[in-house]
Structures are given as structure tokens and as C-alpha cells.
Design a protein around this motif. Structure first.
Motif, PDB file in Angstrom:
ATOM      1  N   HIS A 196       0.842  -1.200   0.000  1.00  0.00           N
ATOM      2  CA  HIS A 196       0.000   0.000   0.000  1.00  0.00           C
ATOM      3  C   HIS A 196       0.875   1.248   0.000  1.00  0.00           C
ATOM      4  O   HIS A 196       0.374   2.356  -0.120  1.00  0.00           O
ATOM      5  N   ASN A 197       2.180   1.087   0.170  1.00  0.00           N
ATOM      6  CA  ASN A 197       3.114   2.201   0.272  1.00  0.00           C
ATOM      7  C   ASN A 197       3.193   2.949  -1.054  1.00  0.00           C
ATOM      8  O   ASN A 197       3.550   2.375  -2.091  1.00  0.00           O
ATOM      9  N   ALA A 198       2.884   4.238  -1.033  1.00  0.00           N
ATOM     10  CA  ALA A 198       2.811   5.042  -2.267  1.00  0.00           C
ATOM     11  C   ALA A 198       4.143   5.092  -3.005  1.00  0.00           C
ATOM     12  O   ALA A 198       4.192   4.954  -4.231  1.00  0.00           O
ATOM     13  N   ASP A 199       5.235   5.294  -2.284  1.00  0.00           N
ATOM     14  CA  ASP A 199       6.540   5.375  -2.929  1.00  0.00           C
ATOM     15  C   ASP A 199       6.925   4.040  -3.557  1.00  0.00           C
ATOM     16  O   ASP A 199       7.401   3.994  -4.691  1.00  0.00           O
ATOM     17  N   LEU A 200       6.706   2.962  -2.851  1.00  0.00           N
ATOM     18  CA  LEU A 200       7.036   1.641  -3.392  1.00  0.00           C
ATOM     19  C   LEU A 200       6.135   1.297  -4.573  1.00  0.00           C
ATOM     20  O   LEU A 200       6.597   0.722  -5.561  1.00  0.00           O
ATOM     21  N   LYS A 201       4.869   1.671  -4.514  1.00  0.00           N
ATOM     22  CA  LYS A 201       3.970   1.440  -5.656  1.00  0.00           C
ATOM     23  C   LYS A 201       4.469   2.189  -6.886  1.00  0.00           C
ATOM     24  O   LYS A 201       4.498   1.646  -7.984  1.00  0.00           O
ATOM     25  N   ARG A 202       4.911   3.420  -6.701  1.00  0.00           N
ATOM     26  CA  ARG A 202       5.439   4.217  -7.810  1.00  0.00           C
ATOM     27  C   ARG A 202       6.697   3.581  -8.379  1.00  0.00           C
ATOM     28  O   ARG A 202       6.849   3.435  -9.596  1.00  0.00           O
ATOM     29  N   ARG A 203       7.602   3.162  -7.502  1.00  0.00           N
ATOM     30  CA  ARG A 203       8.856   2.550  -7.956  1.00  0.00           C
ATOM     31  C   ARG A 203       8.609   1.233  -8.676  1.00  0.00           C
ATOM     32  O   ARG A 203       9.248   0.947  -9.698  1.00  0.00           O
ATOM     33  N   LEU A 204       7.690   0.422  -8.178  1.00  0.00           N
ATOM     34  CA  LEU A 204       7.367  -0.841  -8.844  1.00  0.00           C
ATOM     35  C   LEU A 204       6.706  -0.606 -10.197  1.00  0.00           C
ATOM     36  O   LEU A 204       6.998  -1.305 -11.173  1.00  0.00           O
ATOM     37  N   ALA A 205       5.816   0.380 -10.275  1.00  0.00           N
ATOM     38  CA  ALA A 205       5.158   0.695 -11.547  1.00  0.00           C
ATOM     39  C   ALA A 205       6.187   1.149 -12.580  1.00  0.00           C
ATOM     40  O   ALA A 205       6.152   0.723 -13.744  1.00  0.00           O
ATOM     41  N   GLU A 206       7.105   1.997 -12.156  1.00  0.00           N
ATOM     42  CA  GLU A 206       8.161   2.478 -13.044  1.00  0.00           C
ATOM     43  C   GLU A 206       9.049   1.320 -13.507  1.00  0.00           C
ATOM     44  O   GLU A 206       9.374   1.204 -14.687  1.00  0.00           O
ATOM     45  N   PHE A 207       9.427   0.452 -12.573  1.00  0.00           N
ATOM     46  CA  PHE A 207      10.276  -0.700 -12.908  1.00  0.00           C
ATOM     47  C   PHE A 207       9.556  -1.642 -13.872  1.00  0.00           C
ATOM     48  O   PHE A 207      10.150  -2.131 -14.827  1.00  0.00           O
ATOM     49  N   PRO A 230       9.208  -5.041 -18.432  1.00  0.00           N
ATOM     50  CA  PRO A 230       7.982  -5.832 -18.315  1.00  0.00           C
ATOM     51  C   PRO A 230       8.207  -7.346 -18.248  1.00  0.00           C
ATOM     52  O   PRO A 230       7.352  -8.067 -17.747  1.00  0.00           O
ATOM     53  N   THR A 231       9.353  -7.820 -18.708  1.00  0.00           N
ATOM     54  CA  THR A 231       9.621  -9.260 -18.611  1.00  0.00           C
ATOM     55  C   THR A 231      10.088  -9.659 -17.220  1.00  0.00           C
ATOM     56  O   THR A 231      10.024 -10.831 -16.860  1.00  0.00           O
ATOM     57  N   LEU A 232      10.532  -8.682 -16.411  1.00  0.00           N
ATOM     58  CA  LEU A 232      11.026  -8.971 -15.072  1.00  0.00           C
ATOM     59  C   LEU A 232      10.024  -8.660 -13.964  1.00  0.00           C
ATOM     60  O   LEU A 232      10.138  -9.195 -12.859  1.00  0.00           O
ATOM     61  N   CYS A 233       9.063  -7.782 -14.243  1.00  0.00           N
ATOM     62  CA  CYS A 233       8.134  -7.335 -13.204  1.00  0.00           C
ATOM     63  C   CYS A 233       6.795  -6.998 -13.838  1.00  0.00           C
ATOM     64  O   CYS A 233       6.735  -6.327 -14.869  1.00  0.00           O
TER      65      CYS A 233
END
Length: 101
Positions: free
Chosen positions: A27-38, A43-46
């Protein structure tokens, strides 16, 4: 369903020794942003599995891309050096504002 409290807004990292993927639910906003960017970049890794109604997101990613970093506390010597540096150099943005004014 009602709004979740901060206590209920968890981040869960789950993986096992056999599989090559890890699941990260957050639910962490910063981690959600970083995961979305990654996931956009690699896209083949995450990839995003789905979103839930409470705002949490589960991502599945290649376990080899996941890192857990443990940071030891600063020594008193390092803290003293940082204090000395800060006193000598001050807050740099204020100096820029003074030149503009």
C-alpha cells in the motif's frame, strides 16, 4: 469497505527457495510508484497482477531483481562529521533564493 488504517496498510514480500519469482504486495505510495516504473521499463522482469479496492497492489517480479538492504546505524564519528559539514555549508537552497531576491 471502509478506509484502511495506517496499521492495516501493509507491505508483504513473499518468495520461496524453489521458485524464481517473488510477490510484493504493498500500500506504500513510494514503493507502488517505484514498482510501476520498474515494470514499465522491464515488463519481462516485473508485472502488476491486479489492483484491489483498498488501494494495495500485488506485483510479481523476478526474484533475482529483489534486494533487501540492511543499513547499520551511523557511528558517532560519522554523525559528528555530518554535523560539522552542515554547520560549515548550511542549507544550499537558501543561498540560491538569496541571490534571486
Amino acid at each position: 469497505m471502509g478506509k484502511l488504517s495506517k496499521y492495516e496498510k501493509e507491505t508483504i514480500v513473499n518468495f520461496n527457495e524453489k521458485e524464481s519469482e517473488a510477490t510484493i504486495y504493498t500500500h506504500n505510495a513510494d514503493l507502488k510508484r517505484r514498482l510501476a516504473e520498474f515494470s514499465r521499463k522491464y515488463p519481462t522482469l516485473c508485472r502488476l497482477k491486479c489492483q484491489n479496492m483498498e488501494g494495495g497492489v500485488p506485483y510479481v517480479m523476478d526474484k533475482s531483481r529483489l534486494s533487501i538492504r540492511l543499513v547499520p546505524p551511523y557511528s558517532e564519528e560519522r554523525r559528528a562529521a555530518a554535523r560539522k559539514y552542515a554547520k560549515q555549508h548550511g542549507f544550499q537552497i537558501l543561498q540560491i533564493d538569496e541571490k534571486i531576491a
